[in-house]
Design a protein around this motif. Structure first.
Motif, PDB file in Angstrom:
ATOM      1  N   PRO A 152       0.831  -1.210   0.000  1.00 33.01           N
ATOM      2  CA  PRO A 152       0.000   0.000   0.000  1.00 33.01           C
ATOM      3  C   PRO A 152       0.862   1.255   0.000  1.00 33.01           C
ATOM      4  CG  PRO A 152      -0.746  -1.569   1.669  1.00 33.01           C
ATOM      5  CD  PRO A 152       0.567  -2.072   1.164  1.00 33.01           C
ATOM      6  N   VAL A 153       0.424   2.261  -0.708  1.00 33.82           N
ATOM      7  CA  VAL A 153       1.125   3.542  -0.755  1.00 33.82           C
ATOM      8  C   VAL A 153       0.809   4.334   0.508  1.00 33.82           C
ATOM      9  CG1 VAL A 153       1.307   5.738  -1.973  1.00 33.82           C
ATOM     10  CG2 VAL A 153       1.147   3.598  -3.261  1.00 33.82           C
ATOM     11  N   ILE A 154       1.847   4.841   1.157  1.00 32.33           N
ATOM     12  CA  ILE A 154       1.701   5.653   2.362  1.00 32.33           C
ATOM     13  C   ILE A 154       1.695   7.135   2.024  1.00 32.33           C
ATOM     14  CG2 ILE A 154       2.752   6.306   4.567  1.00 32.33           C
ATOM     15  CD1 ILE A 154       4.004   3.477   4.641  1.00 32.33           C
ATOM     16  N   VAL A 155       2.650   7.571   1.227  1.00 29.39           N
ATOM     17  CA  VAL A 155       2.797   8.992   0.929  1.00 29.39           C
ATOM     18  C   VAL A 155       1.670   9.444   0.001  1.00 29.39           C
ATOM     19  CG1 VAL A 155       4.324   8.621  -1.072  1.00 29.39           C
ATOM     20  CG2 VAL A 155       4.454  10.758   0.234  1.00 29.39           C
ATOM     21  N   THR A 156       1.132  10.630   0.265  1.00 29.13           N
ATOM     22  CA  THR A 156       0.033  11.153  -0.540  1.00 29.13           C
ATOM     23  C   THR A 156       0.568  12.018  -1.683  1.00 29.13           C
ATOM     24  OG1 THR A 156      -0.215  13.175   0.757  1.00 29.13           O
ATOM     25  CG2 THR A 156      -1.439  11.219   1.503  1.00 29.13           C
ATOM     26  N   PRO A 157      -0.225  12.173  -2.741  1.00 29.79           N
ATOM     27  CA  PRO A 157       0.191  13.080  -3.818  1.00 29.79           C
ATOM     28  C   PRO A 157       0.443  14.503  -3.323  1.00 29.79           C
ATOM     29  CG  PRO A 157      -1.634  11.694  -4.546  1.00 29.79           C
ATOM     30  CD  PRO A 157      -1.475  11.459  -3.076  1.00 29.79           C
ATOM     31  N   GLU A 158      -0.334  14.936  -2.336  1.00 31.98           N
ATOM     32  CA  GLU A 158      -0.160  16.283  -1.802  1.00 31.98           C
ATOM     33  C   GLU A 158       1.202  16.441  -1.130  1.00 31.98           C
ATOM     34  OE1 GLU A 158      -4.290  15.361  -2.491  1.00 31.98           O
ATOM     35  OE2 GLU A 158      -2.808  14.340  -1.229  1.00 31.98           O
ATOM     36  N   THR A 159       1.626  15.413  -0.399  1.00 35.70           N
ATOM     37  CA  THR A 159       2.939  15.465   0.247  1.00 35.70           C
ATOM     38  C   THR A 159       4.051  15.516  -0.790  1.00 35.70           C
ATOM     39  OG1 THR A 159       2.180  14.327   2.241  1.00 35.70           O
ATOM     40  CG2 THR A 159       4.537  14.194   1.735  1.00 35.70           C
ATOM     41  N   ILE A 160       3.945  14.676  -1.808  1.00 40.12           N
ATOM     42  CA  ILE A 160       4.959  14.673  -2.863  1.00 40.12           C
ATOM     43  C   ILE A 160       5.026  16.032  -3.545  1.00 40.12           C
ATOM     44  CG2 ILE A 160       5.504  13.734  -5.144  1.00 40.12           C
ATOM     45  CD1 ILE A 160       4.568  11.023  -4.112  1.00 40.12           C
ATOM     46  N   GLU A 161       3.867  16.616  -3.820  1.00 49.22           N
ATOM     47  CA  GLU A 161       3.842  17.913  -4.486  1.00 49.22           C
ATOM     48  C   GLU A 161       4.486  18.983  -3.621  1.00 49.22           C
ATOM     49  OE1 GLU A 161       0.695  20.981  -6.667  1.00 49.22           O
ATOM     50  OE2 GLU A 161      -0.059  19.242  -5.545  1.00 49.22           O
ATOM     51  N   ARG A 162       4.150  19.004  -2.339  1.00 53.19           N
ATOM     52  CA  ARG A 162       4.716  20.028  -1.458  1.00 53.19           C
ATOM     53  C   ARG A 162       6.229  19.874  -1.331  1.00 53.19           C
ATOM     54  NH1 ARG A 162       1.537  20.540   4.094  1.00 53.19           N
ATOM     55  NH2 ARG A 162       3.115  22.197   4.347  1.00 53.19           N
ATOM     56  N   LEU A 163       6.697  18.649  -1.181  1.00 53.73           N
ATOM     57  CA  LEU A 163       8.135  18.431  -1.019  1.00 53.73           C
ATOM     58  C   LEU A 163       8.899  18.770  -2.295  1.00 53.73           C
ATOM     59  CD1 LEU A 163       8.213  15.111   1.053  1.00 53.73           C
ATOM     60  CD2 LEU A 163       8.613  17.441   1.885  1.00 53.73           C
ATOM     61  N   THR A 164       8.415  18.296  -3.426  1.00 57.02           N
ATOM     62  CA  THR A 164       9.155  18.511  -4.681  1.00 57.02           C
ATOM     63  C   THR A 164       9.068  19.956  -5.152  1.00 57.02           C
ATOM     64  OG1 THR A 164       7.233  17.713  -5.931  1.00 57.02           O
ATOM     65  CG2 THR A 164       8.974  16.123  -5.451  1.00 57.02           C
ATOM     66  N   ASP A 165       8.015  20.681  -4.779  1.00 59.47           N
ATOM     67  CA  ASP A 165       7.913  22.087  -5.145  1.00 59.47           C
ATOM     68  C   ASP A 165       8.882  22.962  -4.352  1.00 59.47           C
ATOM     69  OD1 ASP A 165       6.006  21.638  -7.048  1.00 59.47           O
ATOM     70  OD2 ASP A 165       4.318  22.404  -5.879  1.00 59.47           O
ATOM     71  N   GLU A 166       9.168  22.574  -3.103  1.00 57.05           N
ATOM     72  CA  GLU A 166       9.891  23.461  -2.193  1.00 57.05           C
ATOM     73  C   GLU A 166      11.325  23.029  -1.894  1.00 57.05           C
ATOM     74  OE1 GLU A 166       7.609  24.541   1.297  1.00 57.05           O
ATOM     75  OE2 GLU A 166       5.736  24.091   0.254  1.00 57.05           O
ATOM     76  N   TYR A 167      11.661  21.762  -2.165  1.00 55.73           N
ATOM     77  CA  TYR A 167      12.971  21.242  -1.759  1.00 55.73           C
ATOM     78  C   TYR A 167      13.580  20.383  -2.860  1.00 55.73           C
ATOM     79  CZ  TYR A 167      10.689  22.464   2.607  1.00 55.73           C
ATOM     80  OH  TYR A 167      10.002  23.154   3.585  1.00 55.73           O
TER      81      TYR A 167
END
Length: 289
Positions: A152-167
């Protein structure tokens, strides 16, 4: 935490591997030796240190099963505690067996200890027959549908978007490259090759800091947060602070792997975690770019 770079482990952080990698360890032993360890026992090996590679953990657990047949007077907890005292990892497990059994018993254990076959069975169970043929080549030793399909996938698309946009986002995992690719595609995280370290890229493994420091170099980072689900992940960040004192390294313990609840939180803190989170999805709110 003020950071410019975020490094993520895969197993237990981005995807849940309780019914894939950990199940493969338990069922490989059962298939090969008709005896095994409980799934909860996998974490005892992880806590002993030096078992970021699940093939090596399977080898060590097999040593335990075979040594018990020869009269090893330890339960699993005592065995893994002794491994930790001997420095962790498979070398530590072999030292424990060498000290606990006489020469004849030890020889019988090693006669039955086939690490090559253990790996083949593990990969067949984990990958499934079709992926085994594609990735490993040849015919699998057992037919299986593949535990990798049950992650099962734990990380959400929103988390990935926030992390990759800012870091600058990197991946540091004990998975082989091909298996890391499968997981990253499943969760929708696109990380360029130069920002990844997999089993194929380094020999030392966690908690050695070389890979984490190399990723920081490649990102020209000043401050790094590394999120993982084992004590070795946290210790990797701690070791990186010593190896690379010009940068700041934060170790983030995640409670979606083998370490959970208040007990897991205390173990992370004792290992030097800067912060412990219930899920990687809590991480963006704790970071400032």
């Amino acid at each position: 935490m003020q950071v410019d770079t975020v490094v993520l482990d895969v197993d237990g952080v981005l995807v849940d591997v309780a019914d894939s990698y950990r199940r493969a360890i338990v069922e490989t032993l059962s298939r090969v030796y008709e005896e095994t360890i409980p799934k909860a026992g996998v974490q005892a090996f992880k806590d002993a240190g030096g078992f970021n590679n699940d093939w090596l953990l399977t080898d060590a657990a097999a040593l335990f099963v075979l040594a018990k047949r020869e009269g090893l007077a330890m339960d699993l907890e005592a065995f893994t505690d002794e491994i930790a005292k001997h420095g962790g990892g498979l070398d530590g497990a072999e030292e424990v067996v060498a000290a606990a059994l006489d020469d004849a018993a030890r020889e019988r254990v090693y006669d039955d200890w086939d690490t090559g076959y253990l790996r083949e069975v593990f990969q067949a169970l984990y990958l499934g027959s079709e992926r085994y043929r594609d990735i490993e080549g040849g015919e699998p030793p057992v037919e299986a549908s593949g535990f990798i399909e049950d992650e099962p996938v734990i990380v959400t698309p929103e988390t990935i978007e926030r992390l990759t946009d800012e870091y600058a986002v990197c991946v540091l995992t004990g998975r082989p490259e091909a298996e890391a690719e499968i997981a990253l595609e499943r969760v929708g995280l696109d990380v360029p090759a130069e920002r990844r370290f997999t089993m194929d890229d380094w020999e030392e493994g966690k908690p050695h800091p070389r890979a984490l420091v190399a990723l920081a170099d490649r990102c020209d980072a000043a401050s790094v947060a590394f999120a993982g689900d084992t004590l070795d992940d946290v210790k990797t960040a701690v070791n990186a602070r010593s190896a690379d004192p010009e940068r700041t390294y934060y170790g983030v313990g995640v409670l979606t792997g083998g370490l959970t609840g208040e007990e897991g939180r205390k173990k992370y803190e004792a290992a030097g975690a800067h912060v412990v989170v219930d899920s990687v999805n809590d991480l963006p709110d704790l970071l400032e770019g």
